[in-house]
Design an enzyme around this catalytic site. Sequence first.
Site, PDB file in Angstrom:
ATOM      1  N   SER A   1       0.871  -1.181   0.000  1.00 14.80           N
ATOM      2  CA  SER A   1       0.000   0.000   0.000  1.00 14.80           C
ATOM      3  C   SER A   1       0.903   1.224   0.000  1.00 14.80           C
ATOM      4  O   SER A   1       1.077   1.886   1.028  1.00 14.80           O
ATOM      5  CB  SER A   1      -0.884   0.009   1.250  1.00 14.80           C
ATOM      6  OG  SER A   1      -1.659  -1.165   1.347  1.00 14.80           O
ATOM      7  N   GLU A   2       1.466   1.499  -1.162  1.00 16.61           N
ATOM      8  CA  GLU A   2       2.520   2.517  -1.207  1.00 16.61           C
ATOM      9  C   GLU A   2       2.065   3.888  -0.730  1.00 16.61           C
ATOM     10  O   GLU A   2       2.758   4.558   0.039  1.00 16.61           O
ATOM     11  CB  GLU A   2       3.105   2.616  -2.621  1.00 16.61           C
ATOM     12  CG  GLU A   2       4.131   1.541  -2.948  1.00 16.61           C
ATOM     13  CD  GLU A   2       3.545   0.170  -3.214  1.00 16.61           C
ATOM     14  OE1 GLU A   2       2.309   0.066  -3.315  1.00 16.61           O
ATOM     15  OE2 GLU A   2       4.302  -0.810  -3.312  1.00 16.61           O
TER      16      GLU A   2
ATOM     17  N   PHE B   1      11.330   0.349  -5.097  1.00 15.75           N
ATOM     18  CA  PHE B   1      11.853   0.809  -6.377  1.00 15.75           C
ATOM     19  C   PHE B   1      11.368   2.214  -6.742  1.00 15.75           C
ATOM     20  O   PHE B   1      10.259   2.611  -6.389  1.00 15.75           O
ATOM     21  CB  PHE B   1      11.483  -0.179  -7.478  1.00 15.75           C
ATOM     22  CG  PHE B   1      12.053  -1.545  -7.214  1.00 15.75           C
ATOM     23  CD1 PHE B   1      13.428  -1.757  -7.264  1.00 15.75           C
ATOM     24  CD2 PHE B   1      11.244  -2.606  -6.857  1.00 15.75           C
ATOM     25  CE1 PHE B   1      13.968  -3.002  -6.989  1.00 15.75           C
ATOM     26  CE2 PHE B   1      11.770  -3.858  -6.578  1.00 15.75           C
ATOM     27  CZ  PHE B   1      13.146  -4.059  -6.641  1.00 15.75           C
TER      28      PHE B   1
ATOM     29  N   HIS C   1      12.959  10.579 -10.400  1.00 13.16           N
ATOM     30  CA  HIS C   1      13.222  11.568  -9.354  1.00 13.16           C
ATOM     31  C   HIS C   1      12.975  12.991  -9.857  1.00 13.16           C
ATOM     32  O   HIS C   1      12.673  13.877  -9.071  1.00 13.16           O
ATOM     33  CB  HIS C   1      14.652  11.430  -8.825  1.00 13.16           C
ATOM     34  CG  HIS C   1      15.687  12.033  -9.711  1.00 13.16           C
ATOM     35  ND1 HIS C   1      16.400  11.312 -10.641  1.00 13.16           N
ATOM     36  CD2 HIS C   1      16.120  13.315  -9.845  1.00 13.16           C
ATOM     37  CE1 HIS C   1      17.233  12.109 -11.295  1.00 13.16           C
ATOM     38  NE2 HIS C   1      17.085  13.321 -10.836  1.00 13.16           N
TER      39      HIS C   1
HETATM   40  C1  LIG Z   1       2.834  -1.494  -6.453  1.00  6.91           C
HETATM   41  C2  LIG Z   1       3.905  -2.493  -6.273  1.00  6.91           C
HETATM   42  N1  LIG Z   1       4.474  -2.637  -5.068  1.00  6.91           N
HETATM   43  C3  LIG Z   1       5.450  -3.525  -4.873  1.00  6.91           C
HETATM   44  C4  LIG Z   1       5.898  -4.315  -5.904  1.00  6.91           C
HETATM   45  C5  LIG Z   1       7.046  -5.286  -5.698  1.00  6.91           C
HETATM   46  N2  LIG Z   1       6.544  -6.655  -5.745  1.00  6.91           N
HETATM   47  C6  LIG Z   1       6.692  -7.433  -6.829  1.00  6.91           C
HETATM   48  S1  LIG Z   1       5.961  -8.927  -6.658  1.00  6.91           S
HETATM   49  C7  LIG Z   1       5.443  -8.543  -5.098  1.00  6.91           C
HETATM   50  C8  LIG Z   1       4.634  -9.501  -4.294  1.00  6.91           C
HETATM   51  C9  LIG Z   1       3.284  -9.625  -4.867  1.00  6.91           C
HETATM   52  O1  LIG Z   1       2.494 -10.395  -4.019  1.00  6.91           O
HETATM   53  P1  LIG Z   1       1.171 -11.062  -4.539  1.00  6.91           P
HETATM   54  O2  LIG Z   1       0.308  -9.997  -5.124  1.00  6.91           O
HETATM   55  O3  LIG Z   1       0.612 -11.865  -3.451  1.00  6.91           O
HETATM   56  O4  LIG Z   1       1.662 -11.964  -5.753  1.00  6.91           O
HETATM   57  P2  LIG Z   1       2.564 -13.258  -5.676  1.00  6.91           P
HETATM   58  O5  LIG Z   1       3.971 -12.827  -5.867  1.00  6.91           O
HETATM   59  O6  LIG Z   1       2.340 -13.920  -4.380  1.00  6.91           O
HETATM   60  O7  LIG Z   1       2.092 -14.092  -6.808  1.00  6.91           O
HETATM   61  C10 LIG Z   1       5.864  -7.270  -4.724  1.00  6.91           C
HETATM   62  C11 LIG Z   1       5.621  -6.669  -3.424  1.00  6.91           C
HETATM   63  C12 LIG Z   1       5.288  -4.120  -7.156  1.00  6.91           C
HETATM   64  N3  LIG Z   1       5.668  -4.804  -8.226  1.00  6.91           N
HETATM   65  N4  LIG Z   1       4.300  -3.214  -7.313  1.00  6.91           N
END
Ligand SMILES: Cc1ncc(C[n+]2csc(CCOP(=O)(O)OP(=O)(O)O)c2C)c(N)n1
Lengths: 324, 324, 315, 315
Positions: free
Chosen positions: A58-59, A82, A130
């Site tokens: 939840s950015e 990132f 940035h």
């Molecule tokens: C908005 C956002 N926040 C963080 C990330 C980094 N990130 C990539 S995969 C992931 C986990 C995703 O979890 P889930 O939705 O449960 O999918 P799963 O990997 O378990 O299939 C995160 C936090 C992202 N890609 N996008």
Amino acid sequence: MRMTFQQAVVAAIEDEMEADAGVFVMGQDIGRFGGPLRSNAGLFERFGAERVIDMPMSEGTMAGLAVGAALQGKRPVLDLMFGEFLALVMQQFLDAGAMHYYSGGAARVPFVLRVKYGIGPFHGHAYDHHSWLMGVPGVKIAAPSTPQDAYDTMRAAVRDDNPVLFLEHMALYHAGRAEVERRAPPLPLGPAVRAREGADVTVVASALMTKRALKAAETLDAEGIEAEVIDLRTIAPWDEEAVLASVHRTGRVLLLSEAISTGASINDVAATIAEKAFDALEAPVARLAPPPIPTPFARELERAYLPDETRIAAAARALARWTA
Amino acid sequence: MRMTFQQAVVAAIEDEMEADAGVFVMGQDIGRFGGPLRSNAGLFERFGAERVIDMPMSEGTMAGLAVGAALQGKRPVLDLMFGEFLALVMQQFLDAGAMHYYSGGAARVPFVLRVKYGIGPFHGHAYDHHSWLMGVPGVKIAAPSTPQDAYDTMRAAVRDDNPVLFLEHMALYHAGRAEVERRAPPLPLGPAVRAREGADVTVVASALMTKRALKAAETLDAEGIEAEVIDLRTIAPWDEEAVLASVHRTGRVLLLSEAISTGASINDVAATIAEKAFDALEAPVARLAPPPIPTPFARELERAYLPDETRIAAAARALARWTA
Amino acid sequence: MRRDNDVLEGMYRLMSLTRALDRVVGAHDGHWHGLEGEEAVAAAVYYGLREGDTVAPHYRGAITAALAKGADLGRMMAGCLGKTDAYHLGRHRSDVCGPPEHGIIGLYGGSLGPPLGYACGAALSHVMDGDGDIALAVFGDGTSSRGDCHEAMNMAAIKALPVVFVCQNNQIAISTPAPDGNGGPIFERARGFGMPGARVDGNDVLKVRAAMDEAIARAREGGGPTLIEARTYRVAGHFVSDAEDYRDAAEIAAWRDRDPVARYRAFLIEEGVMDAAAMDALDAKLVAEVDAAFTAAQDGAVPDPGDLMPEDVFA
Amino acid sequence: MRRDNDVLEGMYRLMSLTRALDRVVGAHDGHWHGLEGEEAVAAAVYYGLREGDTVAPHYRGAITAALAKGADLGRMMAGCLGKTDAYHLGRHRSDVCGPPEHGIIGLYGGSLGPPLGYACGAALSHVMDGDGDIALAVFGDGTSSRGDCHEAMNMAAIKALPVVFVCQNNQIAISTPAPDGNGGPIFERARGFGMPGARVDGNDVLKVRAAMDEAIARAREGGGPTLIEARTYRVAGHFVSDAEDYRDAAEIAAWRDRDPVARYRAFLIEEGVMDAAAMDALDAKLVAEVDAAFTAAQDGAVPDPGDLMPEDVFA
Ligand SMILES: Cc1ncc(C[n+]2csc(CCOP(=O)(O)OP(=O)(O)O)c2C)c(N)n1
Ligand SMILES: Cc1ncc(C[n+]2csc(CCOP(=O)(O)OP(=O)(O)O)c2C)c(N)n1
Ligand SMILES: [Mg+2]
Ligand SMILES: [Mg+2]
């Protein structure tokens, strides 16, 4: 102690957490997991779940939470993972940047937002946004280029009473160790450093571009061209005095950017030089930046996309030789 | 027919909706309410709820919905209400800008995002963040300055196959009527116009700044200084040829911005001039922009904040008289 | 569910193909996000869509979605490697982004969440065209904490859009257990938006399929959106090179024993739909196909620096 | 609720003060967002907080929140007019942004939604300090469609933060009826996030107060967040100069008859807490006070152009 850039950043945070109980860190997967690319390695083991806080995806609310805690006097350090996720927290940054001014000085928002970015071994999430924050009053942007600088700048950022975007370049992150002195910040955010002196042409850079500019300067040196490299360190507010002084010395300036040029943060530097150092200019103000396309995926395209030593040297060489 | 800027924008949308069944409009309170500041007045009555779609307060998803519909070949026109809400849809714009290129040409995103902005009678929501999109490849930015231009540009924007940010300045919105010809777009997005010719100094502007620059040019004319006013119309991609040609004619250039200068879209113009028209420059590249503070509230501060005719004339005058 | 051997076999094929992709691509790419343990969700959700339907898949399983919608295997493999034969010409990665020409809306940025909004837009377009097509929006338990997710569900409910929302809940997001990412049961959110919501066993391909059939039918008939939470488990690491020191090995082992592929195989044998030999042969054939496609892609042309082509940015 | 005349009188004072603000400021400012019909929510929600508590109020009613937390009326009025006496020195507007020195987190940009996250951060800080203070996050039915709203509730639930979320549901957002902005009942969302949620009659100050008391006690004791949906009605236009051609006059009239102030007055008289004369006198006194403060603010110094002071932007 010899450290990588990543270790230096973590060490700086560790030392600030040690020094000030109000400092805490937060982000996704920063606890037991240690953060993406080990960005928080060891902090959870040392400080526990109360000061190393794992967050849901939840950015906006993460950033909002940091702002709210900062308003109450805490010093949150948020690892946003990132740099491209900046797109998800712009409103919070706008608000945070305005609070001190709008409140007549009553509010302070000492909040560090860490982002990893840049084309590097990680091969993903390279986007560099940035520059958007250049238009947001009240926000600082730090972009260190060496482990020592990363350490010093992070400590200064945590101590700063303003929202600070802290850029961590993934191509510098694990790229070798260097000696790092764990010291109180020798400089606040703001001052640039002259990473190399030279009389013929000024190269203004930060982060990975500083490293590449220094390599290009060696090549040029062998050809008898002396390049002066100004490492901005702080991109907002940037050190106008240092840059203009260098341009006055050399009369020629090349600006490097990893973001596409149309909206790049260096454009303010270019415009300021064209405005305030016009008399000193002996050649056009030159920029080197990627072409205006989304960051490409194939390694071959990545390489062609980003300014490298060869292209930096070529641009600086052309500039040094430029005659009307 | 004589129309206000606001009426011209609505007329252009109406004519495009008439011409193409794939065009639809969406946004908060645009139906029976007619849109904030009457931004969609009459469209609901004419086209009904199926093509004039009221939305809940979910900016990111509104923009996402427009992108998704555009990918399917529709031509959504989204009224985001105010320019400051750009902060809430940046990711959608990044994605939209990348789709055509990344997909190897298979995807097209013909989507117009309308935003009202600027200091004006409305006295609120003045923030101007369009400059952020300068760093987003694949996105166009239109900023018309007159009713006819608003009409022409909106029709061109709806017909454009790319995501377009369409800026509607609130100080121009209801500020008098002018003759508007309801015609097919005479120009695509891109070309600037020479709003006034002059040999002594070039003033580059858009939207309200064009209007003020033209007034300042009259003042200067009386003093014997001929200012040439270039109205960009399209801020991204801006008309490099027209600007450089003018700078070659005058040798002196003043750039006007309503956004603070550090991250302003005009910085790319300034940097390009300093790079590509260096030989032609007889004076520093000058910028006039608000100081780096959040948009202030008090009317007195608003007036001091924004470049006005007097300050524009003063800056152009100083530039015309500048000697090394 | 009405028994239909074509559907049953088709879903098995998609499960097996998914496993083959994991094996082949995963062996070469440390950043590959495997689907081991979650194949039943991918197979049941992406199988049997109409050509006109639009899919915004979860990134984990995005290739399965693309292939199910008719994308070319060779070009998808080329896209994993950034080769010029790829749909994206090497400009973007196919593991998270399928071809729009096959109705796939991929991740064009790295942010999870916004595609749910794109699916709503596609759905609105389908309504405008009156074509009876629908949109699918698939996302993880982690992604369900993004505001996008809520906005999109609320939007779809208000506008009665033909969207089927599927939460591929593998109980973890990188290292974050689902209960640390979601305050309550995900399917329960449907009620707050005024749409039907259900939780199903994501390791039972038939249960997922049954829920999908119902939701898709409702969407096609103008009955609006549905939320399906398919509870499964990420047996593999977050990506191949994940050290995975944050999870209990016993828990992983327990879930590995609940392998959805093995479970479905047993069902197909028991029901006499396919026998073990036929399935083994299919498995081997698919591995060989994926392997061949991947090898061919490896040998494919790479973009050259002149291919940056900024002139292609604007349509 | 345990009967406590101080509380009962205090809430009446806040209701009356709110109505006085509407009358005085509304007469001068076409952009004033009135609270007519919603005074019971503002009075019940903002009354009686501790000094250390933090409030991120809904923009409509933000001045009531600031005054309830001890802000100076004169400076708040100066802030409506952009005068130098204002907390914000004329740089920002006090009608939507109260002083942080009184624990108010206002709108520093024009976007509704993000303050819910700020409230979560304040709450986390209160937990860290172990001070037993809480945070209040108040928002409209329209704002509840923003992703921020969901993210913040989910976050507060996961972290068991001491936040009381109050949806001031006046059944409309500018011209959009609440059912067109929210697919389901707003209070039901609480279940999806795993927190208690309740709907109360927002025109009954005592009912709102009872719900607040329970939620605040739970938050102070470490029991985590609560969502309260207070259903009321925006009797006035969106702002003073709203033409309001989008609403049924009969509906407005019906709700005007359910005036929360009149209802509360009847209760206070019946219970013998205050008599009509005392309340009339208080009403008149408050109007006079607000009027005097507003007039004084009108005569106050205006910022001069030299006051832009960019050097004040950084702390
Ligand atoms: C908005 C956002 N926040 C963080 C990330 C980094 N990130 C990539 S995969 C992931 C986990 C995703 O979890 P889930 O939705 O449960 O999918 P799963 O990997 O378990 O299939 C995160 C936090 C992202 N890609 N996008
Ligand atoms: C993010 C965002 N979108 C849109 C607006 C414009 N806007 C201002 S007030 C308002 C209505 C808010 O409705 P609600 O939350 O119900 O509050 P109410 O006005 O009814 O008190 C809108 C849409 C805004 N300020 N912020
Ligand atoms: Mg998951
Ligand atoms: Mg409302």
